[in-house]
Design a protein around this motif. Structure first.
Motif, PDB file in Angstrom:
ATOM      1  N   ALA A  50       8.319   9.650 -81.350  1.00  0.00           N
ATOM      2  CA  ALA A  50       7.146  10.317 -81.803  1.00  0.00           C
ATOM      3  C   ALA A  50       6.481   9.389 -82.704  1.00  0.00           C
ATOM      4  CB  ALA A  50       7.468  11.766 -82.434  1.00  0.00           C
ATOM      5  N   GLY A  51       7.257   9.005 -83.814  1.00  0.00           N
ATOM      6  CA  GLY A  51       6.701   7.900 -84.745  1.00  0.00           C
ATOM      7  C   GLY A  51       5.877   6.556 -84.069  1.00  0.00           C
ATOM      8  N   LEU A  52       6.632   6.125 -82.912  1.00  0.00           N
ATOM      9  CA  LEU A  52       5.979   5.135 -82.128  1.00  0.00           C
ATOM     10  C   LEU A  52       4.687   5.502 -81.754  1.00  0.00           C
ATOM     11  CD1 LEU A  52       6.271   2.261 -80.917  1.00  0.00           C
ATOM     12  CD2 LEU A  52       7.626   3.403 -79.211  1.00  0.00           C
ATOM     13  N   ALA A  53       4.764   6.880 -80.953  1.00  0.00           N
ATOM     14  CA  ALA A  53       3.426   7.095 -80.719  1.00  0.00           C
ATOM     15  C   ALA A  53       2.352   7.100 -81.711  1.00  0.00           C
ATOM     16  CB  ALA A  53       3.638   8.491 -79.702  1.00  0.00           C
ATOM     17  N   LEU A  54       2.860   7.870 -82.774  1.00  0.00           N
ATOM     18  CA  LEU A  54       1.886   7.909 -83.812  1.00  0.00           C
ATOM     19  C   LEU A  54       1.261   6.568 -84.300  1.00  0.00           C
ATOM     20  CD1 LEU A  54       0.759  10.205 -85.476  1.00  0.00           C
ATOM     21  CD2 LEU A  54       2.541   9.859 -87.032  1.00  0.00           C
ATOM     22  N   LEU A  55       2.161   5.448 -84.174  1.00  0.00           N
ATOM     23  CA  LEU A  55       1.896   4.128 -84.553  1.00  0.00           C
ATOM     24  C   LEU A  55       0.880   3.844 -83.549  1.00  0.00           C
ATOM     25  CD1 LEU A  55       3.301   1.571 -86.534  1.00  0.00           C
ATOM     26  CD2 LEU A  55       3.617   1.050 -84.344  1.00  0.00           C
ATOM     27  N   VAL A  73       7.655   7.177 -90.444  1.00  0.00           N
ATOM     28  CA  VAL A  73       8.281   7.963 -89.585  1.00  0.00           C
ATOM     29  C   VAL A  73       9.701   7.402 -88.738  1.00  0.00           C
ATOM     30  CG1 VAL A  73       8.429   9.716 -87.498  1.00  0.00           C
ATOM     31  CG2 VAL A  73       6.561   9.902 -89.323  1.00  0.00           C
ATOM     32  N   MET A  74       9.093   6.436 -88.194  1.00  0.00           N
ATOM     33  CA  MET A  74       9.992   5.388 -87.317  1.00  0.00           C
ATOM     34  C   MET A  74      11.227   4.988 -88.121  1.00  0.00           C
ATOM     35  SD  MET A  74       7.635   3.330 -84.571  1.00  0.00           S
ATOM     36  CE  MET A  74       8.960   1.902 -84.480  1.00  0.00           C
ATOM     37  N   LEU A  75      10.842   4.211 -89.385  1.00  0.00           N
ATOM     38  CA  LEU A  75      11.815   3.703 -90.255  1.00  0.00           C
ATOM     39  C   LEU A  75      12.785   4.783 -90.706  1.00  0.00           C
ATOM     40  CD1 LEU A  75      12.549   1.228 -91.728  1.00  0.00           C
ATOM     41  CD2 LEU A  75      11.072   1.754 -93.442  1.00  0.00           C
TER      42      LEU A  75
END
Length: 131
Positions: A50-55, A73-75
């Motif tokens: 989800a963090g990757l998608a947001l990025l 979020v990914m971190l």
């Protein structure tokens, strides 16, 4: 002391009935620390995606704060996954009586308790004449 034949038969009967009980199997699985660690890793992987998608979305619509939020979020989810993996590999994590427990807390108090453990070991190993 060995069990009598009657006690062994009763024990085997109880064992069979527990093995066939789906509620018992799910209760044992739910109290297994490896199950919880695996679940935490899966949650972390989902949040990382989800963090990757947001990025990517933030980069596509050219909104840097959204892209930075996705990276954070990914971190955070990667840190959570590493912590969960370490906790799962920890030798002091075990199941006792169907509950999960830790013998020693980590961090500052863990270091303090290890010093106390060494002092206790030295006290127990001192010569007999000094008591």
């Amino acid at each position: 002391m060995p069990l009598s034949e009657h006690e062994q038969r009763l024990f085997e009967q109880i064992e069979r009935s527990l093995a066939e009980d789906p509620k018992f199997a799910s209760a044992v699985r739910a109290s297994d620390p490896r199950f919880h660690a695996r679940r935490r890793l899966l949650v972390a992987a989902g949040v990382m995606i989800a963090g990757l998608a947001l990025l990517v979305y933030g980069a596509v619509i050219k909104t840097p704060p959204l892209a930075v939020a996705g990276f954070v979020v990914m971190l955070a989810s990667a840190a959570f996954a590493v912590q969960s993996h370490r906790r799962a590999q920890s030798p002091d994590l075990h199941v006792v009586g169907g509950t999960t427990s830790r013998r020693r807390p980590r961090g500052r108090s863990g270091r303090r308790s290890s010093i106390l453990d060494r002092i206790e070991d030295r006290w127990r190993q001192r010569p007999e004449g000094h008591r």
